[in-house]
Design an enzyme around this catalytic site. Structure first.
Site, short mmCIF file in Angstrom:
data_model
loop_
_atom_site.label_atom_id
_atom_site.label_comp_id
_atom_site.label_asym_id
_atom_site.label_seq_id
_atom_site.Cartn_x
_atom_site.Cartn_y
_atom_site.Cartn_z
N ILE B 12 0.85 -1.20 0.00
CA ILE B 12 0.00 0.00 0.00
C ILE B 12 0.89 1.25 0.00
O ILE B 12 0.73 2.14 -0.85
CB ILE B 12 -0.97 -0.01 1.22
CG1 ILE B 12 -1.87 -1.26 1.18
CG2 ILE B 12 -1.81 1.27 1.23
CD1 ILE B 12 -2.75 -1.38 -0.05
N ILE B 47 -2.56 -13.44 -4.17
CA ILE B 47 -3.70 -13.67 -5.06
C ILE B 47 -4.28 -12.33 -5.54
O ILE B 47 -4.47 -11.42 -4.75
CB ILE B 47 -4.82 -14.46 -4.33
CG1 ILE B 47 -4.27 -15.75 -3.72
CG2 ILE B 47 -5.99 -14.75 -5.27
CD1 ILE B 47 -3.64 -16.70 -4.69
N HIS B 49 -7.49 -11.26 -6.30
CA HIS B 49 -8.85 -11.77 -6.12
C HIS B 49 -9.80 -11.20 -7.15
O HIS B 49 -9.71 -10.03 -7.53
CB HIS B 49 -9.35 -11.44 -4.71
CG HIS B 49 -8.64 -12.21 -3.64
ND1 HIS B 49 -8.94 -13.51 -3.34
CD2 HIS B 49 -7.63 -11.86 -2.81
CE1 HIS B 49 -8.15 -13.94 -2.37
NE2 HIS B 49 -7.34 -12.95 -2.04
N LYS B 250 -11.59 -17.38 4.59
CA LYS B 250 -11.57 -18.01 3.28
C LYS B 250 -10.90 -19.38 3.29
O LYS B 250 -10.87 -20.06 2.28
CB LYS B 250 -10.86 -17.08 2.30
CG LYS B 250 -11.79 -15.97 1.82
CD LYS B 250 -11.15 -15.08 0.79
CE LYS B 250 -10.24 -14.06 1.42
NZ LYS B 250 -10.19 -12.79 0.70
N SER B 337 -6.70 -8.99 3.28
CA SER B 337 -7.15 -9.46 1.98
C SER B 337 -8.52 -8.85 1.69
O SER B 337 -9.36 -8.77 2.60
CB SER B 337 -7.27 -10.98 2.01
OG SER B 337 -7.77 -11.44 0.78
N CYS B 437 17.52 -25.48 -3.20
CA CYS B 437 18.58 -25.69 -2.21
C CYS B 437 18.53 -24.63 -1.12
O CYS B 437 19.29 -24.68 -0.18
CB CYS B 437 19.96 -25.79 -2.87
SG CYS B 437 20.86 -24.24 -3.03
#
Lengths: 419, 476
Positions: B12, B47, B49, B250, B337, B437
């Site tokens: 943000i 994500i 959304h 969610k 989210s 690795c």
């Protein structure tokens, strides 16, 4: 610019790649190229400054760099070209190798035969889902070894080590010699994954406690590690509540297994064995793709470099034969692991190849007083008794050529406990 | 004296800062850590959304749908990877089906296009690894994925390229206001002044707001633990798979990442601090939940596990407003989210609708929104690679073999905006050490490059800033 075409290109200039190059050259194929990603050849041996290398092969106790130098020198003497600081990006099925370095940029070379000798990598802490924070002070044992032995820096002062594989044991001693306090080595299994001699020489001699059937259940510390909690585990390797022991420390080393580094192998479509995590091979170390051979830790993780060199010489010889004679027709029988056996290699035996076959294997557990039996259709092809075996030590069993010629089905290797 | 100071270098703060640089003025970002994107923008699901979750009429709904529409071109301009892979919400029973139907309706109200309910067979056609219990799913074709720290770093880097300042290790401790001027003092005594403050301090945004004199909201933390799988298993799923939401949240997801890994998680546990340690129970619960969603999850290919703390506020919606108490203070708080998705839309709103009322915005004719990504070499053509290696042969040296990162990219990340000064900063820009690795092979080399380029000793190089140095001294 370098040549575009080689008879044999060897991917990796560690102990396997170097021995394969020398062997191919000495068996009549002179047009060989070695590609190495690091600044110099020798592979991980360059950071293994402890001794104990070469006992089987040279009947001498050499340091890692000394052992490597014997092969580096032979490659130099033969004027076999080596490109260092060169990373192979991909290999196609028609054996075109795409690589990158500072001098040539991204370039390709073609090969009639390829020997895969990329070695292995350490399993990381991340793979274990250990609870806690992710501060500084968490290293794989090999990374710590590089800092101490090659770069000359200490990664910490108070150390707990998870995993009793050989590198972990060696680093327990090395850190102690450099003035660090190694407070514990934990091993989730009820037995050590390392060589017996390393338990004695690296832990017992320095009074470092080994906690078998224990694992790290929590890492503490925000910026830097401040401690770890270890717990005893049950038979299913699950932590048992109320068995926690807390250690103050600033460093945790992980020596939790080695994984053959087969990204290039997979990329070119060579079938792998889920057991070894390396290519499926015939006894001459040819993979299931014609003209592509594999040897050393990229094929299966060895505990002694002496065996790596032997295997690489075989792969180098086979690659040379392939270049001279072309692809041959295989008459294949499968070779599988039976009861109490972790893996067996080779997984395929070509009856058209001559000579005895040395079956390398690891047992699935610790056993005392047992018999290793190699069978085909109920018929014993070879067997030997062992007073003690452990997964940490690779074993082998020789099957005579005559027995192989008579074998007419799958060969199974198993371990029977003797009463 | 700055015209505007942004507090908090997450996604943000970063996108707001970049939006500001489209206008003339002196802008500065204050970040309490040694690098940007170290809070919840460091560890979330990544994500983009579609926008069917949020209650219609809320800030969440509004900015989610707007942000989703903006993301593709926004990411492209900044050179940030974005994939429109589509989302699937899986249903296990008839009650889930009813919930999915109401979600679809809610999504349509929010303006989400092309939502549809699929039956098990249809789901199997596009995701063959779903679990046996899945009977149906809702598909949201506009769902996507992006890397949260990559987006944050790119936005901040681009803002700096356009003249904004960044002050890391500036933990705001005091905010005083004299007339129209704010004076911000850090814990270690640094001082900056500004006419406008934009508070994007994530988990600490209520504290920052309170320092300025506005205590109208409270922020709480919710921890989410994740497991990351090797790229080798990257095709295990192609869509982002969610389970049908319950009032508790969610739930967990199974998704590809833009870098080709598979991400499992998160858990959702209220926590009293922003401590990001993982727990045995948390990781175990992720494993159990994803094993119900999918068959044959390749857990053997786990390369790391981690946790992030999402800040949510007691109003349960995004707070994006001029402070009702303090003139000159803008609060962006409780951005849980779908905050990542919403970021470009929030930034635009904050600057165009809120900052504009406090400060006269005149366009910056020199603004250039295009940025070259830090991790770019492997995506070039062979010809382009060779041209670059000819100019700077450090691009011919692979340092991180797992992710194929060159020395050239690492050096560039150390000197480009925002400069990388730690192993973790290099890792998050270039991906060196991000692979299977987990930096076992390349860490020592990256550390040497950092020491060389910064002109400091090896012992001074840290994982994440002061106190997390890697080496403790020389050997005997």
């Amino acid at each position: 610019m370098i040549d575009k075409s080689y008879d044999i290109v060897i991917i990796g200039g560690g102990p396997a790649g170097l021995a394969a190059a020398i062997s191919a050259f000495d068996n009549g194929v002179k047009n060989v190229l070695v590609l190495e990603r690091e600044q110099r050849t020798g592979g991980i041996l360059n950071q293994c400054i402890h001794n104990g290398f070469g006992l089987t092969r040279f009947k001498e106790s050499l340091s890692g760099p000394e052992y490597a130098y014997r092969f580096v020198k032979q490659v130099k003497d033969r004027k076999i070209p080596v490109l260092t600081q060169t990373t192979v990006l991909s290999i196609s099925q028609d054996k075109t190798i795409t690589a990158i370095n500072k001098e040539y940029g991204v370039f390709t070379v073609n090969a009639k035969a390829i020997v895969l000798a990329m070695g292995c990598r350490e399993r990381s802490k991340g793979a274990l889902n250990i609870a806690g924070t992710r501060p500084a002070g968490i290293f794989s044992a090999g990374t710590a070894q590089k800092y101490v032995n090659v770069k000359g820096y200490m990664p910490g002062r108070e150390v707990v080590i998870l995993g009793s594989g050989d590198i972990g044991l060696i680093m327990a001693r090395r850190m102690t010699l450099e003035g660090a306090k190694v407070k514990a080595v934990c091993e989730i299994m009820p037995y050590s994954g390392g060589l017996k001699r390393n338990i004695v020489q690296c832990l017992n001699d320095f009074d470092i406690p080994l906690y078998l059937s224990h694992t790290i259940t929590q890492i503490h510390g925000k910026d830097r590690v401040t401690g770890v909690t270890i717990s005893k585990v049950d038979q299913n390797k699950r932590p048992i509540p109320n068995t926690e022991i807390y250690f103050d420390c600033d460093t945790v080393l992980f020596s939790v297994g080695l994984i053959p580094e087969n990204e290039l192998t997979k990329g070119m479509g060579v079938p792998l064995s889920p057991r070894t995590k390396g290519a499926v091979v015939y006894q001459d170390r040819q993979t299931l793709v014609d003209g592509v051979f594999a040897c050393g830790n990229v094929l299966h993780v060895h505990d002694l470099v002496d065996f790596v060199s032997d295997e690489a010489e075989l792969a180098g010889l086979s690659a040379a034969n392939y270049v001279k004679n072309g692809a041959s027709v295989h008459d294949t029988i499968d070779c599988v692991n039976g009861k109490n056996i972790g893996y067996v290699l080779p997984q395929k035996i070509d009856k058209n190849l001559s000579g005895d076959v040395k079956l390398y294997f690891r047992v699935a557990n610790e056993f005392k007083n047992c018999k290793i039996v190699c069978e085909c259709n109920g018929q014993v092809l070879a067997q030997k008794k062992k007073p003690v075996v452990a997964p940490g030590e690779m074993e082998y069993l020789v099957i005579k050529e005559s027995e192989i010629k008579n074998a007419n089905g799958q060969i199974t290797l198993s371990l029977e406990e003797l009463l | 004296m700055y015209d505007v100071v942004v507090i908090g270098g997450g996604v943000i703060g970063g996108t707001v800062l970049r939006e500001l640089t489209k206008y003339q003025g002196n802008f500065c970002l204050l970040e309490k850590n040694d690098d940007v994107a170290m809070g919840q923008s460091r560890a979330n699901s990544g994500i983009v959304h579609a926008g069917f979750d949020a209650v219609p009429g809320t800030n969440k709904a509004k900015f989610n749908v707007l942000g989703n529409k903006m993301m593709q071109s926004y990411a492209k301009e900044l050179g940030v990877k974005y994939i429109n892979n589509g989302s699937l919400v899986l249903g296990y029973d008839q009650e889930d089906r009813r919930t999915l139907l109401s979600l679809k309706e809610r999504g349509e109200k929010n303006g989400v296009p092309d939502l549809a309910i699929l039956e098990r067979e249809q789901v199997l056609e596009i995701e063959p690894n779903i679990g046996d219990e899945v009977i149906c799913a809702m598909i949201a074709p506009t769902g996507g994925i992006i890397c949260p720290y990559e987006l944050s770093i790119a936005a901040i880097g681009n803002a700096m390229d356009n003249g904004a300042h960044l002050k890391c290790n500036f933990c705001v401790d005091k905010i005083q206001k004299d007339g129209d001027v704010f004076t911000l003092t850090s814990k270690d005594g640094q001082v900056v002044q500004a006419k406008v403050i934009i508070n994007c301090a994530g988990y600490y945004s209520d504290q920052v707001s309170a320092l300025a004199g506005d205590e109208t909201f409270q922020v709480e933390g919710r921890k989410g633990e994740y497991i990351l799988l090797d790229r080798e298993s990257g095709d295990f799923v192609s869509h982002t798979l969610f389970i049908t939401p319950t009032p508790a949240g969610k739930g967990v997801l199974v998704t590809q990442t833009v870098d080709g890994n598979i991400l499992l998680g998160p858990t959702s546990v209220e926590v009293p601090t922003d401590d990001t340690s993982t727990t045995q129970e948390g990781l175990q619960s992720v494993i159990e939940k994803v094993n119900r969603m999918c068959k044959g999850v390749p857990h053997y290919n786990t390369i790391t596990s981690f946790a992030g703390v999402r800040a949510y506020c007691d109003r349960h919606d995004f707070i994006i407003e001029k402070s009702p108490k303090v003139q000159g203070l803008i609060n962006c708080a409780g951005i849980e989210s779908p905050g990542l998705t919403s970021a470009p839309a929030i930034a635009k709103y904050v600057v165009e609708q809120l900052v504009s009322t406090l400060f006269n915005l005149s366009p910056n004719a020199n603004f250039n929104g295009v940025r070259t990504p830090d991790n770019f070499f492997k995506n070039l053509s062979t010809e382009q690679k060779n041209q670059l290696i000819k100019k700077d042969d450090r691009y011919g040296k692979i340092v991180c073999r797992c992710e194929q990162v060159t020395e050239g990219e690492i050096v560039r990340a150390i000197h480009e905006n925002p400069p990388a000064r730690s192993l973790s900063a290099v890792k998050r820009r270039t991906r060196a050490g991000m692979g299977r690795c987990q930096s076992g092979f390349c860490q020592a080399t990256v550390l040497e490059i950092l020491a060389r380029e910064l002109g400091v000793s090896m012992e001074e190089i840290a994982l994440n800033g002061k106190g997390s140095e890697i080496l403790v001294g020389k050997t005997k």
